[in-house]
Design an enzyme around this catalytic site. Sequence first.
Site: not given
Ligand code: FCB
Length: 783
Positions: A157, A358
């Site tokens: 990210e 994620e």
């Molecule tokens: C993402 C991050 C991770 C965590 C989640 C909730 O943006 O990559 O580390 O903080 O959000």
Amino acid sequence: MSITSFPEDFVWGVSTSAYQIEGATAADGRLPSIWDTFSADRAEACDHYHRYPDDVRLMKELGMAAYRFSVSWARVFPEGRGKPNAAGLDFYDRLLDEVTAAGITPYATLYHWDLPQALEDRGGWPARDTAERFAEYAAAVHDRIGDRVDTWFTLNEPWVAAFLGYGSGVHAPGRKSAADAFRAAHHMLLGHGLAVQALRAAGAEKVGLVLNIAPVMTPAQVSDFGRELSEEDAAAVARIDALANRQFLEPALRGAYPAELLPVIERHAGLGHVRAGDLETIAQPLDLLGVNYYTPLVVQAQPSEPADPAYPGSEGILFCTIPTAVTAMGWPIVPNCLSLLLGRISREYPGLDLMVTENGADFVDVVTGDGIHDVERISFIEEHLRALRAAIDDGARVRGYLVWTLLDNLEWSDGYQRKFGLVHVDFATQRRRMKDSALWYRDVIRRNGLAETRPRRPTLETVAARAGVSRATVSRVVNGESSVSPEVRTAVMRAVNELGYVPNLAARSLVTRRTNAVALVLSVPRQGADALTSAVVQYVTSLLEGAGKQITLMLADTAESHRRIAAHVEARLADGVVLLPPDRGDILAERLSRTGVPLVLLGKPPIASLVPYVDVDNAGGAVAATEHLLARGRRRIGMVCGPTDLVTVQDRLAGHRTALQRAGLTPHLAPAGDLTRAEGAAATRRLLIEAPSLDAVFAATDQLAIGALQAARELGRRVPDDLAVVGFDDVDAASATTPALTTVRVPVADQALALARLLLSRLEGRHTTSVVLPARLVVRESA
Ligand code: FCB
């Protein structure tokens, strides 16, 4: 039971990141990263550095096929350059031995936001050199663990790292400069390209990049994506899409910045940092794109709106809230956006393999004697998996899904209050406990799919049919009514036992006149609790409506309304009651509790009773605030304490006294007549006149503390140099004072959600106890 199955080679797993779980920040030569410098939170996180064998065992028990973890750059190059630190790399050596021995495929992320502080000191990501150092670091890590890593991800990210770290300053390193943010973004992309080259040169097989990609839409499109947009709204959507998504997708996958973004970058940062050849370096062929999805970006055109510092160039665009269910983080839950997103990338970048690297959710977890029943997290993941499956059906090449995250952890600027884990961590003891979602996910992995329907439980109808009686009769028997003959009772009970029938609310409702309505009683006025009150209304409504209840909102403001509410509940027109009592003089709680209708309260009541309540740890928060002042060397601490007949004030005062006592100090108290700024200022003036040598003030609420800041200014005391000031509540205004207020954060959404869940458990007849949520210190400039 039929199953929604996934492709045979679909990869299931979890993601974590180094800073959020490892702890041991000074072990084996590691030096600080920007997060160690930036964050005020305890650094031990989940102590994964020492407990990794346990954590890998947990993953194995849950049947994980893949584990995405990140490497801490500050362990490998504590000084940012020079010779790699062998002792730091040893940890990943040990970890990978454990992971591979457990039969789990490792996916390594090289940069999950924890830049060595030494590199930040030399300019950080806005400096080009950092990109070169990143490639060097990638090679060093590959050199040590490359033999066991299946897939490499360079960055996680980069939008967040660049624009929250250097633009809005909400993340480390906390800089607030649009120019720095754009340069950081470019150098991260460059670092990515150089690292891919270095990894390939070293023989890495699969290399990818992880982006947070959020569908961008207007509020109306959330339920109707195809909807036509006005020209202005379409432009707003395109601008945010360019800033958040295409700024990274297009350079990495096509070797060019979006044309419309270049003037925006130029206006804020010039283009001198984008050198000839950079974009070719950035656009290395990739084997896999990692997609992190949580929630969409919802915007619309709004001419007067100033730019959001996280999106420089977003003048005239409003970020909107939408009336959907949200997680405790406040993020709207919109699963079908995951389908949209995967579909879009597949169409725009055909042939590219995708992985959801994620996805997950923060919800308030209630630890009960028989486990952690995190039903919301299960439905969140389940709905997103259905959306993912739909995208695969439509042709998206999605190779796997990784839940964020294995363990409750240290959630960046939000600290330990966020709960994203499948596994609960008690941070006092480091004990791990699987939540229901972990076990549910294990079953998903086992069957490589979702159960089409949850297993059908026997119903009242099946029992009635088996026993040859009416449903009402079954209901009477189950509810212990005496009007049923012994023979019929025996027949019904036999059927109940044979079928394994568990009586539910519906069965009872036939005889007890269940209304399926819940009363939400708001007392007015409640001083300074608007945010909390509206959060309670929102969560109680959404959670209980989700459980099929209707909410009756009742205002308790006059004697007449009290009578009406009591009569309503006594007549059983509500199955349960949520009561927000007034600041003082509550007369309803006791009366309602005598009706026998399940009742839950917001806030600890002044007189101990058996009615369960939700509150925050006011005493603990005051201890933390006072200890913070002590740790900063303050010894003469006054407290502006507010009216002591308020339970909250009593608890905060008690915590303050305890902390002072432990340090062998005595309190200086100034009671304020109420909780307003004016009273805070008056009480502080009195304090400083009586005891001119005070070097700190702890105020029982932020409003009082803001008054204290005013009084200090009038009296010529500099904050924090002469006088440190700490408040309590972390209201919105607290971060907007000069200097910004150090305070104790009261988790608003968490309280609201806990209250709704407490009532739900009571309605389900479960044993419940009161819930006291932690209050966390937020350190800003005033102390
Ligand atoms: C993402 C991050 C991770 C965590 C989640 C909730 O943006 O990559 O580390 O903080 O959000």
